[in-house]
Design a protein around this motif. Sequence first.
Motif, short mmCIF file in Angstrom:
data_model
loop_
_atom_site.label_atom_id
_atom_site.label_comp_id
_atom_site.label_asym_id
_atom_site.label_seq_id
_atom_site.Cartn_x
_atom_site.Cartn_y
_atom_site.Cartn_z
N GLN A 182 -3.10 4.04 -2.72
CA GLN A 182 -3.88 4.68 -1.66
C GLN A 182 -4.18 6.13 -2.02
O GLN A 182 -3.44 6.77 -2.77
CB GLN A 182 -3.10 4.69 -0.34
CG GLN A 182 -2.85 3.35 0.30
CD GLN A 182 -1.97 3.52 1.53
OE1 GLN A 182 -0.88 4.07 1.45
NE2 GLN A 182 -2.45 3.05 2.67
N THR A 183 -5.23 6.65 -1.42
CA THR A 183 -5.43 8.09 -1.39
C THR A 183 -4.59 8.64 -0.24
O THR A 183 -4.11 7.89 0.61
CB THR A 183 -6.90 8.45 -1.17
OG1 THR A 183 -7.28 8.00 0.15
CG2 THR A 183 -7.80 7.77 -2.21
N ASP A 232 -5.64 10.40 2.28
CA ASP A 232 -6.35 10.16 3.54
C ASP A 232 -6.17 8.72 4.00
O ASP A 232 -6.01 8.46 5.20
CB ASP A 232 -7.85 10.48 3.37
CG ASP A 232 -8.11 11.98 3.29
OD1 ASP A 232 -7.23 12.75 3.73
OD2 ASP A 232 -9.19 12.37 2.80
N GLN A 233 -6.22 7.78 3.07
CA GLN A 233 -6.01 6.38 3.43
C GLN A 233 -4.60 6.16 3.97
O GLN A 233 -4.41 5.43 4.94
CB GLN A 233 -6.24 5.49 2.21
CG GLN A 233 -7.70 5.37 1.79
CD GLN A 233 -7.87 4.64 0.47
OE1 GLN A 233 -6.95 4.62 -0.37
NE2 GLN A 233 -9.02 4.05 0.26
N SER A 270 -4.36 7.54 7.56
CA SER A 270 -5.07 6.73 8.55
C SER A 270 -4.32 5.44 8.86
O SER A 270 -4.40 4.91 9.97
CB SER A 270 -6.48 6.40 8.06
OG SER A 270 -6.44 5.58 6.90
N ARG A 330 0.84 -1.20 0.00
CA ARG A 330 0.00 0.00 0.00
C ARG A 330 0.87 1.25 0.00
O ARG A 330 1.78 1.38 0.82
CB ARG A 330 -0.92 0.03 1.21
CG ARG A 330 -2.00 -1.06 1.19
CD ARG A 330 -3.09 -0.79 2.19
NE ARG A 330 -4.19 -1.74 2.08
CZ ARG A 330 -5.19 -1.64 1.20
NH1 ARG A 330 -5.21 -0.62 0.36
NH2 ARG A 330 -6.14 -2.54 1.16
#
Length: 311
Positions: free
Chosen positions: A241-242, A244-245, A248, A174
Amino acid sequence: MTSASPGRLVVLTGADGRLGSRLAFRVAAAGGRQRLLVTGQGVVPRLPDGASLPETEIVAVQAEPGARTLTRAFAGAYAVFLVPGKERPGRLAKHRAVIDAAVLAGVRHVVYVSSVGAGPDAVASAARDDWLTEEYLRGTDLTWTMLRITMFHRTLTFAVYDESRRSLPGMVLRAPAGDGRVASVAHDDVADVATAVLLDEDPNRHASRIYHLTGPEALSLDEVAAALSTATGRTIRYAPQTLDQARSLFYRSTAAEVEDWITQCQAIAAGVLTGVSPDVRQLAGRGARSLEAWLDDYPTEWAHLRLPSVR
């Protein structure tokens, strides 16, 4: 093998780190005089069998040594190898403190490990700090060499997560890197180049030179995942991923650590780390290791991917 220039003392900062310890081994093997600065936060470098121990001095320093400590540690040295700090904020101040101490101690040359893409408006936060460090170094009377690297092979292995307990089973790489490509490089290749620069018989050969240290190919993260799958025998796929992802996922990390990782991935997405340079071959006398070759040669470096639960 590189031969040491007689009588010249080099000082290695971060000598108990992953890069510094490899460099210390090589300098010792070449018979070079070196002083290793260790903080106790890493592993004291292993020296080759039969190394001339009197030529290697190990000095314990605090994680944030003061100006006097650094100046004493650099006394009598021809060159200092400067590994960038990992922690932010305060990273740039530490770099400047080392450079100031080198000037006060009468050091002539500094070899700095910088970043490909370093610049005032660099995408990666670390590359912006590296640019400011480079500029500070250029403003002194010291001669210098910049070793600009892309991303270490090993770093990519720590972006893999075991998600077998989630709705999408399996191991996933990721990163917010989109469909970008990266010419990642091995620690040992950088150490080989640094050895060649520090111990060169001609002290002016590398003055005011910027070297770009990359692997032999720029891989997409899908191709990185495929190489990791082959090496581990476990299926690993890449999932972009974005931002924000990504934030987090790193909820246990500091804001600065998250920014460093995310902006480095953004540099991949922006195409900053795609260039393949011949500098490793020209300076180390052999080609840079591909990710596939590194995985084959250094299985202990990615052994964590074999564990039942990576994250």
